[in-house]
Design a protein around this motif. Sequence first.
Motif, PDB file in Angstrom:
ATOM      1  N   PRO A 245       0.909  -1.213   0.071  1.00  0.00           N
ATOM      2  CA  PRO A 245      -0.005  -0.010  -0.037  1.00  0.00           C
ATOM      3  C   PRO A 245       0.666   1.230   0.015  1.00  0.00           C
ATOM      4  O   PRO A 245       2.014   1.331   0.782  1.00  0.00           O
ATOM      5  CB  PRO A 245      -0.802  -0.079   1.403  1.00  0.00           C
ATOM      6  N   CYS A 251      -4.086   1.550   3.087  1.00  0.00           N
ATOM      7  CA  CYS A 251      -3.670   0.418   3.781  1.00  0.00           C
ATOM      8  C   CYS A 251      -5.068  -0.250   4.261  1.00  0.00           C
ATOM      9  O   CYS A 251      -5.517   0.393   5.095  1.00  0.00           O
ATOM     10  CB  CYS A 251      -2.597   0.303   4.899  1.00  0.00           C
ATOM     11  N   CYS A 279       5.665   3.373   4.023  1.00  0.00           N
ATOM     12  CA  CYS A 279       4.634   2.486   3.516  1.00  0.00           C
ATOM     13  C   CYS A 279       5.494   1.884   2.099  1.00  0.00           C
ATOM     14  O   CYS A 279       4.838   0.733   1.679  1.00  0.00           O
ATOM     15  CB  CYS A 279       3.280   3.087   3.341  1.00  0.00           C
ATOM     16  N   SER A 287      -0.854  -6.476   6.702  1.00  0.00           N
ATOM     17  CA  SER A 287      -1.090  -5.254   5.623  1.00  0.00           C
ATOM     18  C   SER A 287      -0.980  -6.133   4.458  1.00  0.00           C
ATOM     19  O   SER A 287      -1.931  -5.932   3.388  1.00  0.00           O
ATOM     20  CB  SER A 287      -0.229  -4.190   5.664  1.00  0.00           C
ATOM     21  N   SER A 291      -4.169  -6.520   1.736  1.00  0.00           N
ATOM     22  CA  SER A 291      -4.161  -6.030   0.240  1.00  0.00           C
ATOM     23  C   SER A 291      -4.465  -7.180  -0.533  1.00  0.00           C
ATOM     24  O   SER A 291      -5.001  -6.792  -1.475  1.00  0.00           O
ATOM     25  CB  SER A 291      -2.441  -5.401   0.166  1.00  0.00           C
TER      26      SER A 291
END
Length: 415
Positions: A245, A251, A279, A287, A291
């Motif tokens: 992200p 995110c 990021c 995360s 995603s």
Amino acid sequence: MKTADVLRAWGAILQGRKPSLSIEITRECPLRCPGCYAYEDEHLGGGATLRTLNDFRGQQLIDGVLNIVDRHRPLHLSIVGGDPLVRFRELETLVPLILERGVHVQIVTSAFRPLNPEWATLPRLTVCVSIDGLQPEHDERRKPATYERILKNIVGQRITIHSTITAQMLERPGYLREFLAFWTPREEIQRVWFSVFTPQIGDDLPEILTPEQRRRVMGELLELRREFPKLEMGEALIKQLAEPPKSPQDCVFARTTEVLSADLETHVTPCQFGGTPDCSACGCIASLGLSAVANHKLGGFLPVGPIFRASRRRRSLAQSRAPAAETRAPEGRSIANLPTSVRKRVIRQLKVVLQTLAHEQSANPGMFITFVAVLRTQTPNSVFGTNVDAKRAAVFCFASRNRRSRRSYSANARP
């Protein structure tokens, strides 16, 4: 993963709540691991640090955590620290009480002390033990939680191993394979997860991977997941290493997880790392996993992510127009009123998504279900109030494969 949990998760988002919660239940830890983000000066946004907060113990901690759980009503709770086992007596009381509330609990620990034998029997409890590489490197970084002590303390348990990949590990060819070959044969180990070291913006640390090293890790993990079944990292998740992200706003993990520090009041933002995480170099498995789910294409072409974002926008709009937005939509616009053939397609696709999410266990199961309740075959109106954007997306996704169905029913989904 039950339908009721799916409904609860999506309902939480539509009500403006985050379905996942993480609590640093203590500021204390017997370890002094280099690079630990929880004790960095920027973790809480400047001023206060984790070690300077007033934390709790005994009944005060138990009551405080239960009050938060009852207020937030999460589907998933991560208990972190410090090291949560510093408060092992409180945990032995807390964990069953939280599980009774229908919350999935994950305890993240170094396993520096023995685990409660009863934890091995509790459903919806994940004990995640952090390991910093192979024994020489780990024992140097994580005294007193050495390999020898961990192996002794996890006997008879059901353990998830989590290790963060650093640039130093990659200096030795075959490091990740050797790590998996040590841990996966052990009966206590249920699964292994890897993250990649995530720096703060402006950091210049030896742990940070180069872009070439990230590509190499991605290739190695794609091979190793076939060789080691306990490496529970799906292909889609691993490939997210190439494109994490771009910001906390992009995110899904950051946007669906509330993080509280040891005083049970201070919010850790924008995600569990706090500060200003880079990021572009993110390697957080939660995360990356979420995603991958957001990029999963329903019906082969419609990513889940836009449905999630549309529902958040819908909720924001509803809040700005309350109470009018809580009124019920006409029955003709309900997915439940679609023909049986279309509804069966929805059910089949829902099962595919649920199977995908179950396979992508690298992020916690409680967070995954936030994405799929829009496909519920019962009337969303009866549970959430109007949710026309989500219904229109679902109708288009599943009816468009049949032109006649699309002509007949896409109009019914229009607000």
